[in-house]
Write a protein that holds these residues in place. Structure first.
Motif, mmCIF file in Angstrom:
data_model
loop_
_atom_site.group_PDB
_atom_site.id
_atom_site.type_symbol
_atom_site.label_atom_id
_atom_site.label_comp_id
_atom_site.label_asym_id
_atom_site.label_seq_id
_atom_site.Cartn_x
_atom_site.Cartn_y
_atom_site.Cartn_z
ATOM 1 N N GLY A 1 0.806 -1.224 0.000
ATOM 2 C CA GLY A 1 0.000 0.000 0.000
ATOM 3 C C GLY A 1 0.833 1.265 0.000
ATOM 4 N N TRP A 2 1.587 1.491 -1.079
ATOM 5 C CA TRP A 2 2.491 2.641 -1.161
ATOM 6 C C TRP A 2 1.772 3.964 -1.346
ATOM 7 N N ASP A 3 0.448 3.955 -1.451
ATOM 8 C CA ASP A 3 -0.289 5.216 -1.600
ATOM 9 C C ASP A 3 -0.751 5.782 -0.277
ATOM 10 N N VAL A 4 -0.577 5.065 0.833
ATOM 11 C CA VAL A 4 -0.931 5.562 2.162
ATOM 12 C C VAL A 4 0.351 5.719 2.965
ATOM 13 N N PRO A 5 0.425 6.697 3.860
ATOM 14 C CA PRO A 5 1.689 6.991 4.555
ATOM 15 C C PRO A 5 2.315 5.779 5.232
ATOM 16 N N GLU A 6 1.502 4.919 5.845
ATOM 17 C CA GLU A 6 2.053 3.774 6.564
ATOM 18 C C GLU A 6 2.728 2.767 5.641
ATOM 19 N N GLY A 7 2.384 2.795 4.369
ATOM 20 C CA GLY A 7 2.933 1.822 3.441
ATOM 21 C C GLY A 7 3.970 2.368 2.486
ATOM 22 N N MET A 8 4.414 3.603 2.680
ATOM 23 C CA MET A 8 5.305 4.258 1.713
ATOM 24 C C MET A 8 6.776 3.897 1.897
ATOM 25 N N ARG A 9 7.027 2.664 2.255
ATOM 26 C CA ARG A 9 8.391 2.133 2.303
ATOM 27 C C ARG A 9 8.352 0.706 1.773
ATOM 28 N N MET A 10 9.437 0.262 1.183
ATOM 29 C CA MET A 10 9.509 -1.122 0.747
ATOM 30 C C MET A 10 9.346 -2.019 1.962
ATOM 31 N N PRO A 11 8.485 -3.032 1.901
ATOM 32 C CA PRO A 11 8.338 -3.955 3.026
ATOM 33 C C PRO A 11 9.677 -4.596 3.384
ATOM 34 N N ALA A 12 9.969 -4.655 4.674
ATOM 35 C CA ALA A 12 11.281 -5.108 5.132
ATOM 36 C C ALA A 12 11.595 -6.530 4.671
ATOM 37 N N GLU A 13 10.562 -7.382 4.539
ATOM 38 C CA GLU A 13 10.801 -8.775 4.159
ATOM 39 C C GLU A 13 11.502 -8.891 2.804
ATOM 40 N N PHE A 14 11.296 -7.926 1.922
ATOM 41 C CA PHE A 14 11.886 -7.989 0.586
ATOM 42 C C PHE A 14 13.353 -7.556 0.582
ATOM 43 N N ALA A 15 13.813 -6.976 1.687
ATOM 44 C CA ALA A 15 15.204 -6.527 1.779
ATOM 45 C C ALA A 15 16.106 -7.562 2.434
ATOM 46 N N ASN A 16 15.561 -8.682 2.845
ATOM 47 C CA ASN A 16 16.323 -9.751 3.481
ATOM 48 C C ASN A 16 16.989 -10.595 2.400
ATOM 49 N N SER A 17 18.293 -10.512 2.281
ATOM 50 C CA SER A 17 19.011 -11.166 1.178
ATOM 51 C C SER A 17 18.950 -12.687 1.242
ATOM 52 N N SER A 18 18.544 -13.264 2.365
ATOM 53 C CA SER A 18 18.431 -14.719 2.471
ATOM 54 C C SER A 18 17.011 -15.207 2.206
ATOM 55 N N SER A 19 16.107 -14.304 1.851
ATOM 56 C CA SER A 19 14.703 -14.660 1.634
ATOM 57 C C SER A 19 14.427 -14.911 0.160
ATOM 58 N N PRO A 20 13.496 -15.821 -0.167
ATOM 59 C CA PRO A 20 13.066 -15.986 -1.567
ATOM 60 C C PRO A 20 12.435 -14.720 -2.148
ATOM 61 N N LEU A 21 12.065 -13.767 -1.292
ATOM 62 C CA LEU A 21 11.473 -12.521 -1.759
ATOM 63 C C LEU A 21 12.518 -11.504 -2.199
ATOM 64 N N TYR A 22 13.770 -11.803 -1.954
ATOM 65 C CA TYR A 22 14.836 -10.848 -2.282
ATOM 66 C C TYR A 22 15.169 -10.904 -3.769
#
Length: 580
Positions: A221-242
């Motif tokens: 939800g990057w259109d609302v203030p609470e969501g205007m950052r990349m979700p932390a889970e995607f910044a974890n280099s050991s995650s399949p989401l990275y």
């Protein structure tokens, strides 16, 4: 349309009435300072009805009657595709392998889509920033891991699901019945329904692999203030989401920039948040008063693709793709270019929010009585179709009309609010004082078409019919930039300002900024190694803007086009009075 409203020939200003996409459109093509050399004649029957002289200045021609390369006429109708006409696109310069877009050959002909059982539980898509979202993000992480573990030739694998976007965005698919013409789902009214169908099948495949029938795709939800950052889970280099092909400067806690175009701003986080909200208002409310402004322009069978994107597609959709992609790579992979965007697991929560914004546009329209916030009823739109593999690995043909009701698709979105709905921009102080009068000769003569190397300002007269508009009609005065042409090898951005000759004083969310054109790079399918030539247009609503600038009764406006990145040609400008 009395003769008293018709400008002299020497100003090349003409009224006309045309019908397109069940839309009444009154066009005022205005080049009092810049004379566009592209001309064509109106049909004689239309001239008789309207009482016009048989000429009009434009650069697009009649999209419904222009000849094809084989000399036949464009016929219209819903757009369809077939796996038999999917071709391998030529690699863009310095691509990241692997690169093959077409899906696996099916065991049989595609089946027609059927809606899920109404007794199915409703899947609830939740925002990545919400309290308790960790459980849902963990399921999504597991689903991506399971998709990655499937063989590449499995149509449910992450490799093949990512290639779905590639196939429909690079010209790999050709139109059924018109193999010489590309099928491109961006830059037209197909943008929202295609991506909704894409996520629908992606979500159901994930649920099947997880063994969890209630799994729902989280949205960013990057259109609302609470969501205007990349979700932390995607910044974890050991995650399949990275994904290593991302801009490292935009990892958490960086606040997203909905106006991003390769240049970092110097705003504080709070200033960025407020700017983002005003940009969202412009794209979701001020500029999105009619279906063709929000969804994009009609794209019918037998016609060239990319007739013109809707508001949200250009910004914030394309801006967020560019913000996420890796600028150190030639093509800004993964998210920053069409062919590779689906390889980033962040693509799907990003588009989950795009899908939510379609519902939000309807909701804000219903809540505020905006009668133009409704979808098309044109059968050419409703019956256009796409091909996807489902959770059973069956090839399915799904139409636009199949995806209009999320309740019938058995999912919904958690409510995160629409704080941008009240973020109407304010005029910028001291930028309109030197706006020239209608008789001013201070502007340099401009000849279209032109290559936009530096800022260009044109004075455009407005017809009297557009001043003092009737209150009871759903209508919009629209500024059209037509004949936009770019080389698809690079991202291109330019801004359009109204009554702001000192445009440098206007910020990205300033009231005078009518809109921004932003296009990601396109690889080629023609074997030349060059990018696909992008030929399109952009439309910007003027009703609210001119009201806020106190210019609603003015006889003319100044339009300033400012290049920001990449090379672009502009065919011309015109003002259109639209009722849908």
């Amino acid at each position: 349309m009395a003769n008293g409203h018709r400008a002299p020939l020497l100003t090349a200003c003409v009224f006309l009435i045309i019908c397109a996409a069940a839309t009444l459109v009154v066009v005022y093509t205005a080049f009092p300072v810049s004379l566009n050399p592209c001309t064509y004649s109106l049909p004689r029957a239309l001239i008789t009805v309207s009482g016009l002289h048989p000429y009009v200045v434009s650069c697009q021609g009649d999209a419904d009657t222009a000849p094809l390369s084989d000399g036949s006429k464009k016929t219209g109708g819903p757009v369809e595709t077939s796996l038999r006409t999917c071709v391998k696109p030529t690699l863009p310069p310095h691509p990241l392998p692997p690169f093959y877009c077409c899906p696996p050959a099916p065991a049989s002909e595609p089946i027609n889509f059927t809606l899920p059982d109404p007794a199915e539980p409703v899947r609830v898509r939740r925002p990545t920033h919400a309290a308790g979202a960790a459980e849902h993000m963990a399921k999504y992480e597991r689903a991506i891991a399971l998709m990655r573990a499937l063989p590449d030739d499995d149509p449910r694998s992450f490799y093949q699901l990512a290639n779905v976007h590639c196939a429909y965005c690079t010209g790999s698919y050709r139109q059924t019945g018109h193999p010489e013409l590309h099928m491109q789902i961006h830059f037209s009214w197909l943008f929202f329904p295609f991506h909704r169908a894409y996520l629908y099948f992606f979500e159901r495949i994930a649920a099947r692999l997880l063994g969890d029938p209630g799994f729902a795709l989280p949205f960013w939800g990057w259109d609302v203030p609470e969501g205007m950052r990349m979700p932390a889970e995607f910044a974890n280099s050991s995650s399949p989401l990275y994904d290593p092909a991302r801009n490292p400067a935009h990892a958490p806690p960086a606040v997203v920039d909905l106006d991003f175009a390769r240049v970092e701003g110097n705003l504080t986080d709070e200033q960025r948040v407020q700017q983002n909200l005003r940009i969202m208002y412009r794209q979701m409310v001020g500029n999105a008063a009619l279906p063709s402004l929000f969804h994009g322009q009609p794209f019918r069978a037998g016609q060239s693709d990319m007739p013109g994107a809707g508001t949200v597609e250009l910004t914030p959709h394309n801006a967020m793709h560019t913000w996420t992609g890796d600028l150190t790579l030639r093509n800004v992979e993964d998210m920053g270019t069409y062919y590779s965007a689906g390889r980033d697991p962040l693509f799907y929560p990003h588009h989950g929010n795009i899908d939510r914004l379609w519902e939000a546009w309807r909701d804000v329209g219903a809540a505020r009585g905006y009668r133009g916030h409704v979808d098309f009823t044109d059968p050419d739109w409703l019956d256009s179709s796409f091909l996807f593999y489902d959770e059973e690995a069956r090839l399915v043909r799904i139409t636009v009309r199949d995806v209009l009701d999320v309740d019938k698709l058995r999912y919904r979105f958690d409510d995160v609010g629409m704080p941008w709905a009240d973020a109407r921009p304010s005029p910028t102080p001291n930028v309109n004082g030197n706006k020239p009068s209608s008789s001013s000769s201070s502007l340099k003569s401009v000849s279209f078409p032109l290559s936009l190397h530096t800022a260009v300002t044109v004075e455009v007269r407005r017809p009297r019919v557009l001043r003092g508009r009737p209150e009871k009609e759903v209508h919009e005065e629209v500024l059209v930039v037509e004949g936009i042409e770019t080389d698809g090898t690079e991202m291109v951005k330019f801004d359009a300002y109204v009554n702001a000759m000192e445009y440098e004083k206007v910020g990205p969310s300033g009231r005078e900024l009518a809109g921004s054109y932003l296009c990601l790079s396109h690889p080629s399918t023609d074997g030349t190694g060059k990018g696909m030539t992008v030929e399109t247009s952009m439309r910007m609503a003027l009703n609210e803007l001119l009201e806020d600038l106190g210019a609603d009764g003015d006889e003319s406006v100044t339009v300033t086009l400012v290049p920001r990145h990449g090379k672009v040609k502009i065919g011309g400008l015109k003002i259109v009075y639209m009722m849908e």
